[in-house]
Design a protein around this motif. Structure first.
Motif, short mmCIF file in Angstrom:
data_model
loop_
_atom_site.label_atom_id
_atom_site.label_comp_id
_atom_site.label_asym_id
_atom_site.label_seq_id
_atom_site.Cartn_x
_atom_site.Cartn_y
_atom_site.Cartn_z
N ARG A 146 21.35 83.58 42.01
CA ARG A 146 22.62 84.22 42.36
C ARG A 146 23.12 83.72 43.72
O ARG A 146 24.29 83.31 43.85
N GLU A 147 22.23 83.75 44.71
CA GLU A 147 22.63 83.36 46.07
C GLU A 147 22.98 81.88 46.15
O GLU A 147 23.97 81.49 46.80
N ILE A 148 22.16 81.03 45.50
CA ILE A 148 22.44 79.60 45.52
C ILE A 148 23.80 79.32 44.88
O ILE A 148 24.57 78.47 45.36
N GLY A 149 24.12 80.03 43.81
CA GLY A 149 25.42 79.85 43.16
C GLY A 149 26.58 80.16 44.09
O GLY A 149 27.54 79.39 44.19
N TYR A 150 26.49 81.28 44.79
CA TYR A 150 27.56 81.65 45.73
C TYR A 150 27.65 80.65 46.89
O TYR A 150 28.75 80.28 47.32
N LEU A 151 26.50 80.21 47.40
CA LEU A 151 26.48 79.25 48.50
C LEU A 151 27.08 77.91 48.06
O LEU A 151 27.89 77.31 48.79
N PHE A 152 26.70 77.45 46.88
CA PHE A 152 27.22 76.18 46.37
C PHE A 152 28.72 76.25 46.15
O PHE A 152 29.47 75.31 46.49
N GLY A 153 29.18 77.36 45.58
CA GLY A 153 30.61 77.50 45.33
C GLY A 153 31.43 77.44 46.61
O GLY A 153 32.48 76.79 46.66
N GLN A 154 30.94 78.09 47.66
CA GLN A 154 31.66 78.08 48.93
C GLN A 154 31.64 76.69 49.57
O GLN A 154 32.64 76.24 50.13
N TYR A 155 30.51 75.98 49.48
CA TYR A 155 30.43 74.60 50.01
C TYR A 155 31.45 73.72 49.30
O TYR A 155 32.18 72.94 49.93
N LYS A 156 31.50 73.84 47.98
CA LYS A 156 32.44 73.03 47.19
C LYS A 156 33.88 73.34 47.58
O LYS A 156 34.72 72.44 47.69
N ARG A 157 34.16 74.62 47.81
CA ARG A 157 35.52 75.02 48.20
C ARG A 157 35.90 74.42 49.56
O ARG A 157 37.00 73.87 49.73
N ILE A 158 34.99 74.48 50.52
CA ILE A 158 35.28 74.02 51.88
C ILE A 158 35.37 72.50 51.95
O ILE A 158 36.29 71.94 52.56
#
Length: 448
Positions: A174-186
């Motif tokens: 769950r946490e890795i998914g949220y972290l990856f999504g934010q990195y991709k967005r930025i």
């Protein structure tokens, strides 16, 4: 005891600088005590200042993480990323979200990661990070907002060729998914900047199982080589009930053992019929509950308050898979008194120096964490390879590579132990084998 003058001098410098960081000092001293025959054989390391440099992180990043909870209130946590050593590859190491996370804890983990990653034979340097944020009791929305805030700061310091974080305690899919999504967005890029990702977006099969399976592959190989033995018919005592403990229990059972305990921070389960791994997974992975619920669902099992009580249970093999310093000298003696002859570490530095002394005095086959729990980061390295190739391997392919890596770690550790006059010593061998590879790379690259 530290007897080499060069090692003593460097360790005294570490104490003078970081005397308020007990976990880090413990990790450094444990490694230094075993490196004395290595340093004596390689005087070039002193000239190149290898020890002085390897105990000092290349970069220490500490930052504020401000986020908004479900009540609309602003919460503030501390975030860390220690980029410790990049001599043999990009920084690689997990992120831990737990109230006990401090700079000392992150530094000890990062220092251990240097040698652990080296032992895998894959090109990865050492790093670690995390926050004192506790996801337990938080809603999915709160965890997402925290992860997004955390990654907003961290994103400027990482990248697939610079630093590739993964998960650790309380940082799962769950946490890795949220972290990856934010990195991709930025960053507006799709890259293998994190490992432990979901299978749908670049994750690797067998990554979830890797650390727990790896502990057992390591144990099985050490038993085979050193004692002409195996898991078959053995009773296994395991602490923890997270990812590492769960899959160590599963693999030990597959290898013919009976696992009779799991635990969490409140207490432990004793199941004389053998732990039902599927029930543990349902409680911990799906429901995010407490391990005491196991006793309510499985007839014949018992729940006992106090996590340290797990070390009073009789068994043949102990696999500490919870957290650092969970086995002290007294607990180690109880293990020995109860018939345990093998202790292999699934958590990071779970045994205190006093516990390790008990193991050694009683002839216990002891597998140190930096070698035995390297399976997780090994498969993270394989995930990085798959991301670079833009392909995925089957579970069987990854599992076979993991097994081979863990067996090679045992072989390399024993070869190094023999080379430096301590035949059969898996702890000295792991430290020596991991260190020499990094040290030689540091010497070759000049003063950095």
């Amino acid at each position: 005891m530290l007897t080499d003058e060069y090692i003593k001098r460097v360790y005294d410098q570490v104490v003078a600088r970081d005397g308020d960081q007990p976990e880090f000092l413990q990790a450094v001293r444990e490694v230094f005590e075993t490196l004395q025959p290595v340093v004596e054989k390689h005087p070039e390391y002193e000239k190149a200042g290898v020890l002085e440099r390897i105990v000092e992180p290349e970069r220490t990043i500490k930052f504020r993480v401000a986020w908004v909870d479900d009540e609309g209130k602003v919460q503030v946590n501390r975030g860390y990323r220690i980029q410790f050593n990049s001599a043999i590859g990009p920084y690689k190491g997990g992120l831990r979200f737990h109230p006990t996370v401090t700079e000392s804890v992150v530094k000890f983990l990062g220092f251990e990661q240097i040698l652990k990653n080296s032992l895998t034979t894959l090109p990865m340097g050492g790093g670690k990070g995390g926050s004192d944020f506790n996801p337990k009791g938080k809603s999915d929305a709160e965890v997402m907002r925290f992860c997004q805030a955390f990654m907003t700061e961290l994103s400027r310091h990482i990248g697939q060729f610079t630093d590739v974080p993964a998960g650790d305690i309380n940082v799962g899919g769950r946490e890795i998914g949220y972290l990856f999504g934010q990195y991709k967005r930025i960053r507006d890029e799709y890259s293998g900047v994190l490992t432990g990702k979901g299978l749908e977006f670049g994750g690797s099969l067998a990554r979830t199982e890797a650390t727990g399976y790896g502990v057992c592959y390591y144990t099985q190989e050490a038993l085979r080589v050193l004692r002409n033995d195996s898991f078959e018919g053995k009773t296994v005592v395991i602490s923890g009930s997270g990812n590492v403990a769960t899959y160590a229990a599963q693999k030990a059972e597959q290898l013919g053992a009976k696992v009779v305990t799991v635990s969490d921070s409140n207490g432990y389960i004793y199941d004389p019929n053998g732990i039902n791994v599927e029930v543990v997974k349902q409680i911990k992975e799906v429901e995010r509950g407490r391990i005491k619920e196991y006793a309510e669902r499985v007839p014949g099992s018992e729940y006992h308050e106090g996590s340290k009580g797990v070390w009073t249970v009789k068994g043949d093999i102990a696999l500490p898979c919870a957290t650092q310093n969970e086995v002290d000298g007294e607990s180690a003696q109880k293990l020995v008194d109860n018939g345990v002859t093998v202790v292999v570490e699934g958590a990071n530095m779970p045994s205190t120096p006093e516990a390790i002394e008990v193991y050694q005095k009683n002839g216990v086959l002891y597998g140190p964490a930096k070698a035995a729990n390297a399976g997780g980061v090994a498969v993270s390295g394989l995930e990085m390879s798959q991301n670079s190739y833009r392909l995925s391997w089957t579970f069987e392919e990854v599992d076979a590579k993991l097994k081979s890596i863990m067996e090679e770690i045992v072989a390399n550790s024993l070869a190094a132990a023999k080379e430096y006059g301590h035949e059969g010593d898996l702890m000295l061998g792991a430290n020596a084998a991991g260190f020499v590879k990094v040290a030689n790379a540091m010497v070759a690259q000049g003063v950095l």
